[in-house]
Design an enzyme around this catalytic site. Structure first.
Site, PDB file in Angstrom:
ATOM      1  N   GLY A   1       0.818  -1.209   0.000  1.00 22.56           N
ATOM      2  CA  GLY A   1       0.000   0.000   0.000  1.00 22.56           C
ATOM      3  C   GLY A   1       0.845   1.249   0.000  1.00 22.56           C
ATOM      4  N   ASN A   2       0.226   2.375   0.237  1.00 29.39           N
ATOM      5  CA  ASN A   2       0.947   3.650   0.244  1.00 29.39           C
ATOM      6  C   ASN A   2       0.337   4.594   1.265  1.00 29.39           C
ATOM      7  OD1 ASN A   2      -1.116   5.454  -1.138  1.00 29.39           O
ATOM      8  ND2 ASN A   2      -0.896   3.805  -2.657  1.00 29.39           N
ATOM      9  N   ARG A   3       0.919   5.768   1.403  1.00 24.89           N
ATOM     10  CA  ARG A   3       0.567   6.680   2.492  1.00 24.89           C
ATOM     11  C   ARG A   3      -0.553   7.660   2.165  1.00 24.89           C
ATOM     12  NH1 ARG A   3       4.192   6.236   6.487  1.00 24.89           N
ATOM     13  NH2 ARG A   3       6.248   5.423   5.968  1.00 24.89           N
ATOM     14  N   SER A   4      -1.225   7.482   1.051  1.00 32.34           N
ATOM     15  CA  SER A   4      -2.290   8.436   0.719  1.00 32.34           C
ATOM     16  C   SER A   4      -3.398   8.399   1.768  1.00 32.34           C
ATOM     17  CB  SER A   4      -2.878   8.076  -0.651  1.00 32.34           C
ATOM     18  OG  SER A   4      -4.015   8.875  -0.902  1.00 32.34           O
TER      19      SER A   4
ATOM     20  N   ALA B   1      -3.923   7.493  -5.234  1.00 31.43           N
ATOM     21  CA  ALA B   1      -2.562   6.965  -5.351  1.00 31.43           C
ATOM     22  C   ALA B   1      -2.703   5.491  -5.704  1.00 31.43           C
ATOM     23  CB  ALA B   1      -1.808   7.151  -4.045  1.00 31.43           C
TER      24      ALA B   1
END
Ligand code: C5P
Length: 223
Positions: free
Chosen positions: A29-32, A97
């Site tokens: 995943g990512n930090r969005s 994102a």
């Protein structure tokens, strides 16, 4: 009061970060946080648009008032949801994102720690949803992308943004500097708004609602 200049329009906004499953409990995943996309959806509704918000994983954000929210987990789910919603849309803004890669294998059971060295992760490339929207869009539909770029000199970020605008073929690209606590997981944002027509304007640091207003101003000019 905000102008009602999106009345009678349908707009689609994607928000948040996609999650690509590795096994039943793990993902890439990512930090969005989804805050910029949610602000775009809220402002568009306030300006009179019918809004479909396709939301991937976000911080714990309340659904914006008078907005249709569709949930999407992975990039593939987000692509399907955005594609559906875009059919009759006047504008699509891709603020999500989206993971560029997904694991090739999805383990049915939780991956266990073993005695042997772990297997390297094998990744496959996800489709570029934004580029696909541009290829398939109906005449007159305005397509907007976001680009989160790292770079020390702000010039770097702009340079990457211009190249990305050309590569993706969208009408507008919002370029953000990220890293060092900028843009992701915070309430404020700044950057540049680049147009396929060569127009470039700087968006000073301010609320994500303010950046959203600037994006919709530019979309309305092109509708
Ligand atoms: O190439 P990059 O990931 O920086 O591009 C960012 C823009 O492209 C964003 O608007 C994002 O929503 C979109 N994107 C996409 N599909 C992907 C990756 C990014 O639509 N697989």
């Amino acid at each position: 009061a905000l102008p009602r200049d999106l009345a009678g329009r349908h707009v689609v906004v994607s928000a948040g970060g996609t999650r690509e499953a590795l096994d039943p409990v793990r993902f890439l995943g990512n930090r969005s946080s989804g805050r910029q996309g949610y602000a775009l959806a809220r402002v568009a509704a306030q300006r009179g648009a019918r809004v479909t918000l396709v939301a991937a994983h976000t911080a714990d954000l309340p659904d914006p008032a008078a907005v249709d929210v569709v949930r999407a987990g992975s990039a593939a789910q987000l692509q399907a949801a955005v594609h559906d919603a875009a059919q009759d849309a006047d504008a699509v803004v891709m603020a999500a994102a989206v993971a560029d890669f997904r694991p090739v294998d999805l383990a049915v059971d939780k991956i266990k720690r073993g005695d042997a060295e772990p297997e390297p992760l094998r990744l496959a490339q996800n489709p570029d949803i934004l580029a696909g929207l541009v290829r398939e869009r109906a005449p007159g539909q305005v397509v907007v992308g976001f680009a989160a770029e790292t770079g020390d000199a702000s010039g770097d970020v702009l340079h990457h943004g211009r190249a990305k605008l050309r590569r993706k073929g969208c009408d507008l690209l919002v370029v953000n500097a990220v890293g060092d606590g900028k843009a992701f997981e915070v309430g404020e944002n700044a950057g540049w708004l680049l147009g396929a027509d060569g127009g470039e304007s700087e968006i000073p640091n301010g609320s994500k609602a303010l950046l959203a207003s600037r994006v919709w101003d530019a979309v309305v000019e092109r509708l």
